[in-house]
Write an enzyme that holds these catalytic residues in place. Structure first.
Site, short mmCIF file in Angstrom:
data_model
loop_
_atom_site.label_atom_id
_atom_site.label_comp_id
_atom_site.label_asym_id
_atom_site.label_seq_id
_atom_site.Cartn_x
_atom_site.Cartn_y
_atom_site.Cartn_z
N LYS A 1 -11.61 2.88 -5.48
CA LYS A 1 -10.90 3.51 -4.37
C LYS A 1 -10.85 5.03 -4.55
CE LYS A 1 -7.91 -0.46 -3.44
NZ LYS A 1 -6.53 -0.95 -3.44
N CYS B 1 -5.21 3.83 -6.61
CA CYS B 1 -4.36 2.85 -7.30
C CYS B 1 -4.66 1.45 -6.80
CB CYS B 1 -2.88 3.11 -7.00
SG CYS B 1 -2.34 4.79 -7.21
N ASP B 2 -4.31 0.49 -7.63
CA ASP B 2 -4.33 -0.90 -7.20
C ASP B 2 -3.35 -1.66 -8.07
OD1 ASP B 2 -6.10 -2.56 -5.22
OD2 ASP B 2 -5.68 -3.88 -6.92
N THR B 3 -2.75 -2.70 -7.50
CA THR B 3 -1.77 -3.51 -8.22
C THR B 3 -2.07 -4.98 -8.01
OG1 THR B 3 -0.07 -1.82 -7.90
CG2 THR B 3 0.71 -4.03 -8.45
N GLY C 1 -3.34 -0.26 -11.82
CA GLY C 1 -4.37 0.66 -12.27
C GLY C 1 -4.25 1.95 -11.50
#
Length: 184
Positions: A51, A67-69, A104
């Site tokens: 991303k 970001c990613d969760t 992340g």
């Protein structure tokens, strides 16, 4: 500093504004399907990098945060639920048990890129079927990994948190700011 948040999450915007309100938002068009990794933590780092780099390629010289969760239940990744049945499945799995949440974060200025993963453990009290039904009837679970928002009604189910609360919300603020500061 030209700072771009590569996320449409209102929670991430709110959390980043604790550091600065001088940023813009550009949702990444990175295609997440097909990204694979050996562990949920490695997956979330790859997704955050993808991303971030997709947006950084369009804005050279600007600092981009991606970001990613994900919610990790014994190695199974719980992303955003597809529908009410999927949300129910996830919440039943989380009820009365401990899971991990991995976020992340990747920061890039187009030349240099750094990333990290922050993880924490969350233990829920048992959640009744009636409460699950009431919750999935709201809009709250559908745009959140694991079908819950810790800052919302799911706060009623939390027995214990081990780690950074903001990681569960989708942006470990202090670690993110420390990383961004190395770019400005």
């Amino acid at each position: 500093m030209a700072l771009i948040l590569a996320s449409g999450s209102p929670r991430r915007r709110e959390l980043l504004s604790l550091y600065t309100t001088d940023f813009t938002v550009q949702v990444s068009d990175f295609e997440e399907n097909g990204v694979e990794a050996a562990t949920p933590a490695q997956l979330v780092e790859k997704l955050a990098q993808g991303k971030c780099l997709a947006v950084a390629a369009q804005h050279p010289g600007q600092v981009v945060i991606g970001c990613d969760t994900v919610v990790d239940v014994e190695g199974e990744v719980f992303g955003k639920p597809r529908d009410p049945a999927d949300a129910r499945r996830m919440l039943r799995a989380l009820s009365g048990s401990t899971h991990q949440v991995h976020t992340g974060v990747c920061v890039s200025d187009g030349t240099r890129t750094e990333s990290f993963v922050d993880s924490c453990r969350v233990t829920f009290f048992p959640i009744s079927e009636e409460e699950i039904t009431r919750y999935i009837a709201t809009r709250e679970p559908y745009d959140k990994a694991g079908a819950y928002g810790i800052q919302g009604r799911a706060a009623l189910w939390v027995d214990r948190i081990e780690g950074d609360y903001y990681t569960i919300m989708g942006l470990p603020v202090s670690r993110t700011v420390q990383l961004v500061e190395r770019f400005v």
